[in-house]
Design an enzyme around this catalytic site. Structure first.
Site, mmCIF file in Angstrom:
data_model
loop_
_atom_site.group_PDB
_atom_site.id
_atom_site.type_symbol
_atom_site.label_atom_id
_atom_site.label_comp_id
_atom_site.label_asym_id
_atom_site.label_seq_id
_atom_site.Cartn_x
_atom_site.Cartn_y
_atom_site.Cartn_z
ATOM 1 N N TYR A 223 56.454 47.281 21.566
ATOM 2 C CA TYR A 223 55.439 46.523 22.302
ATOM 3 C C TYR A 223 54.939 47.300 23.529
ATOM 4 O O TYR A 223 53.741 47.300 23.822
ATOM 5 C CB TYR A 223 56.005 45.162 22.722
ATOM 6 C CG TYR A 223 56.401 44.285 21.554
ATOM 7 C CD1 TYR A 223 55.514 44.059 20.505
ATOM 8 C CD2 TYR A 223 57.658 43.696 21.479
ATOM 9 C CE1 TYR A 223 55.880 43.267 19.422
ATOM 10 C CE2 TYR A 223 58.026 42.896 20.399
ATOM 11 C CZ TYR A 223 57.134 42.697 19.379
ATOM 12 O OH TYR A 223 57.493 41.915 18.311
ATOM 13 N N GLU B 220 58.262 36.863 23.409
ATOM 14 C CA GLU B 220 59.618 37.019 23.942
ATOM 15 C C GLU B 220 60.374 37.987 23.048
ATOM 16 O O GLU B 220 60.177 37.998 21.837
ATOM 17 C CB GLU B 220 60.392 35.688 23.949
ATOM 18 C CG GLU B 220 59.941 34.724 25.007
ATOM 19 C CD GLU B 220 58.810 33.840 24.515
ATOM 20 O OE1 GLU B 220 58.642 33.719 23.284
ATOM 21 O OE2 GLU B 220 58.090 33.279 25.363
#
Ligand code: COA
Length: 154
Positions: free
Chosen positions: A123, A111
């Site tokens: 990411y 998250e």
């Protein structure tokens, strides 16, 4: 705060209770809403995978994950502000993914706060994709903040 100039030799090692004070110090510097010392201590105590990026004598960052049934959950990836934007976050992420794979995980979830596009970008660059949102997942002072859920198949 001044950025460090001596990069020494980066190495990645397992973290233990002796590193708790330094991890907490970095946590408070790097996040607007840091984990408590107790949360970090619990991660070290219960056997979550905790790795540190060491540059010379300086612990410059850390990653923490847990895993079960082929799924890894990246709980924290953090680089001290003095050492950011020099590739160390990517280096530590890559190492962490390799460790997750060694433990026979096939999928990674994480998250990230909607207010943290820098981390989301890191990411995405590594191949994670957005698979959902968790509404009001994080504390943000008096308010709550949504999380973006990201996934990478390895
Ligand atoms: C997110 C974090 C780990 C990145 O570490 P880093 O060492 O600075 O990252 P790198 O130098 O390896 O950069 C890799 C990519 O991240 C993204 N990125 C990192 N810092 C960025 C910034 N300030 N602005 C925009 N993108 C950024 C970029 O996509 C970058 O790729 P590029 O250099 O090709 O543009 C670091 O900023 C950090 O610790 N932040 C505070 C803690 C945090 O938010 N952790 C993530 C929780 S989910």
């Amino acid at each position: 705060m001044t950025a460090k100039s001596d990069t020494g030799h980066p190495l990645i090692r397992r973290l233990g209770m002796n590193d708790l004070d330094r991890i907490y110090e970095i946590e408070k510097l790097a996040y607007p809403y840091p984990w408590t010392r107790g949360i970090i201590e619990d991660c070290l105590r219960v056997g979550y995978a905790c790795f540190g990026l060491q540059i010379g004598k300086d612990l410059a960052g850390y990653s923490i994950f847990n895993w079960a049934a082929g799924e890894a959950h990246l709980l924290n990836l953090c680089i001290h502000p003095d050492w950011q934007q020099r590739g160390f976050g990517s280096l530590l992420l890559e190492y962490t993914i390799n460790q997750m794979a060694r433990l026979e995980n096939k999928t990674i979830f994480l998250e990230v706060r909607v207010s943290n596009p820098e981390a989301a970008s890191l990411y995405k660059k590594r191949g994670f994709r957005v698979v959902g949102h968790r509404l009001s997942y994080y504390q943000a002072g008096e308010e709550r903040e949504d999380a973006i859920v990201m996934r990478l198949d390895i």
